[in-house]
Design an enzyme around this catalytic site. Structure first.
Site, short mmCIF file in Angstrom:
data_model
loop_
_atom_site.label_atom_id
_atom_site.label_comp_id
_atom_site.label_asym_id
_atom_site.label_seq_id
_atom_site.Cartn_x
_atom_site.Cartn_y
_atom_site.Cartn_z
CB CYS A 1 -1.03 0.03 1.31
SG CYS A 1 -2.23 -1.26 1.00
CG HIS B 1 -2.97 3.61 2.06
ND1 HIS B 1 -3.55 3.10 1.10
CD2 HIS B 1 -3.02 2.60 2.86
CE1 HIS B 1 -3.83 1.85 0.93
NE2 HIS B 1 -3.65 1.52 2.28
CG ASN C 1 -6.35 -0.96 1.08
OD1 ASN C 1 -5.71 -0.46 0.25
ND2 ASN C 1 -6.02 -1.43 2.47
N1 ACO Z 1 -18.57 -8.32 8.90
C1 ACO Z 1 -19.01 -8.83 10.25
N2 ACO Z 1 -18.19 -9.12 11.20
C2 ACO Z 1 -16.65 -9.14 11.13
C3 ACO Z 1 -16.24 -8.79 9.69
C4 ACO Z 1 -17.25 -8.58 8.76
N3 ACO Z 1 -16.93 -8.23 7.56
N4 ACO Z 1 -15.04 -9.17 10.01
C5 ACO Z 1 -14.84 -9.47 11.14
N5 ACO Z 1 -16.04 -9.21 11.69
C6 ACO Z 1 -16.09 -9.50 13.08
C7 ACO Z 1 -14.87 -10.34 13.99
O1 ACO Z 1 -15.19 -11.82 13.65
C8 ACO Z 1 -14.86 -9.92 15.32
O2 ACO Z 1 -15.95 -10.79 15.84
P1 ACO Z 1 -15.55 -11.43 17.51
O3 ACO Z 1 -15.62 -10.10 18.30
O4 ACO Z 1 -16.94 -12.11 17.76
O5 ACO Z 1 -14.46 -12.07 17.24
C9 ACO Z 1 -15.24 -8.40 15.30
O6 ACO Z 1 -15.85 -8.40 13.82
C10 ACO Z 1 -14.22 -7.56 15.55
O7 ACO Z 1 -13.22 -7.89 14.51
P2 ACO Z 1 -11.59 -7.05 14.53
O8 ACO Z 1 -10.88 -7.68 13.63
O9 ACO Z 1 -11.24 -6.86 15.73
O10 ACO Z 1 -12.44 -5.73 13.97
P3 ACO Z 1 -11.51 -4.42 13.79
O11 ACO Z 1 -12.30 -3.36 14.65
O12 ACO Z 1 -10.19 -4.54 14.06
O13 ACO Z 1 -11.68 -4.09 12.24
C11 ACO Z 1 -10.38 -4.15 10.32
C12 ACO Z 1 -11.13 -4.81 11.17
C13 ACO Z 1 -11.33 -3.35 9.45
C14 ACO Z 1 -9.77 -4.93 9.30
C15 ACO Z 1 -9.21 -3.07 11.23
O14 ACO Z 1 -8.64 -3.71 11.83
C16 ACO Z 1 -8.38 -2.27 10.32
O15 ACO Z 1 -8.52 -1.38 9.22
N6 ACO Z 1 -7.01 -2.64 10.25
C17 ACO Z 1 -5.83 -2.21 9.39
C18 ACO Z 1 -5.90 -2.50 7.95
C19 ACO Z 1 -4.73 -1.74 7.08
O16 ACO Z 1 -4.75 -0.70 7.49
N7 ACO Z 1 -3.77 -2.51 6.45
C20 ACO Z 1 -2.66 -1.81 5.94
C21 ACO Z 1 -2.83 -1.62 4.60
S1 ACO Z 1 -3.50 -2.97 3.46
C22 ACO Z 1 -2.20 -3.38 2.56
O17 ACO Z 1 -1.05 -3.05 2.91
C23 ACO Z 1 -2.50 -4.60 1.50
#
Ligand code: ACO
Length: 305
Positions: free
Chosen positions: A96, A232, A262
């Site tokens: 990214c 980003h 993204n």
């Molecule tokens: N729909 C519904 N529920 C979901 C989904 C979904 N699509 N995905 C996960 N959940 C659930 C999980 O199972 C979890 O349930 P649980 O509490 O019962 O276990 C709950 O939602 C919370 O999950 P988290 O992973 O803790 O959610 P979080 O608030 O962290 O959000 C996300 C996830 C959006 C991926 C976030 O962590 C994020 O944005 N991370 C960084 C991404 C990023 O910047 N990446 C770098 C660039 S990408 C690249 O280089 C290719």
């Protein structure tokens, strides 16, 4: 693809996706449409916006993690289509952060006089490496392309760039397959993205915060010197955290994550294009571009537009 379309494909909801990521919709390339197909459209529009013709370009730096082929590199494929054969063309892979890396490289060519009109492209077809059985990542990633042309000038447009990487984090965000290492058992030769979202989120916020401090300190600037943050577009909550660090109201941040999801290396130039074409970003404005991605890699560019 709207969130409601994804609701039909996996166990997720529009509400969850909006609340956790800010994404409402994203775009997928058509079947058979490749990264270079998307890049060509963006490149032609950038060259036109610069008032140039493809034959004026003397360097192509192409950022992507999803090239059409292992080789020839996508920069050369694009070069042949544009018809500027003979000029150097290569690709950069920094996930990214790819566009910030590519911009930084091209800027150095221009600064040393080795290039005068450099085309810098960020383009991806991330959906080709998305695991649509993994709802934690499948809702995030999308396809797109953006491009800029850097031209030599007495007045620097790119004031400074700052690149970083820490390969120690490789297991938090990676693609499961590659030419040399092969593919994970059971993946049927398809490489897909794996991400530890929560952990990645935390490191992204910390490193991008540090990056903002670095840009300001190295240029002896106060936070109020930044007119626009062009980040980003991974997650609205990461963007908000960086804006807070800069003490910048969200009205001064170009946010496209709701429309693009993204798009990795395409995300910053897509956001820049949006801000420029809708008239918010104007000549003379000071922009802070930043990105964070797999590697981990991260970086910033301070730009006088
Ligand atoms: N729909 C519904 N529920 C979901 C989904 C979904 N699509 N995905 C996960 N959940 C659930 C999980 O199972 C979890 O349930 P649980 O509490 O019962 O276990 C709950 O939602 C919370 O999950 P988290 O992973 O803790 O959610 P979080 O608030 O962290 O959000 C996300 C996830 C959006 C991926 C976030 O962590 C994020 O944005 N991370 C960084 C991404 C990023 O910047 N990446 C770098 C660039 S990408 C690249 O280089 C290719």
């Amino acid at each position: 693809m709207h969130n409601t379309d994804l609701e039909k494909m996996m166990d997720t909801t529009d509400e969850w996706i909006r609340e956790r990521t800010g994404i409402q919709r994203r775009h997928y390339a058509a079947e058979g449409e490749t990264t270079v197909d998307l890049a060509e459209k963006a490149a032609r529009r950038a060259i036109e916006a610069a008032g140039l013709a493809p034959g004026d370009i003397d360097l192509i730096v192409f950022a992507t993690a999803t090239p059409d082929l292992v080789f020839p590199n996508p920069g050369t494929l694009l070069q042949a289509r544009l018809g500027c054969r003979g000029v150097p063309a290569f690709s950069v892979e920094a996930a990214c952060s790819g566009f910030i890396y590519a911009l930084s490289i091209a800027e150095k060519f221009v600064r040393t006089g080795d290039a005068r009109r450099a085309l810098v492209v960020g383009a991806e077809t991330l959906t080709r490496i998305t695991d649509f059985t993994d709802r934690t990542t499948a809702i995030l990633f999308a396809d797109g392309a953006g491009a800029v042309v850097l031209t030599a000038s007495e007045e620097p447009g790119i004031i400074s760039t700052h690149l970083h990487a820490d390969g120690g984090y490789k297991d938090l965000l990676y693609c499961t397959g590659g030419v040399s290492s092969g593919y994970e058992a059971g993946s049927d030769g398809k490489a897909v993205i794996r991400m530890a979202g929560r952990e990645t989120f935390k490191v992204a916020v910390t490193m991008l915060g540090n990056s903002v401090d670095e840009v300001l300190a190295k240029n002896n600037l106060s936070r109020s010197a930044i007119d626009w943050l062009v980040p980003h577009q991974a997650n609205i909550r990461i963007i908000q955290a960086v804006a807070k660090k800069l003490d910048l109201p969200m009205e001064r941040v170009i946010v496209t994550v709701q429309d693009h999801g993204n798009t990795s290396a395409a995300s910053v130039p897509l956001a820049l294009d949006t801000g420029v074409r809708d008239g918010r970003i104007r000549k003379g404005d000071t922009l802070l571009l930043e990105a964070f991605g797999g590697g981990f890699t991260w970086g910033s560019a301070l730009v006088r537009f």
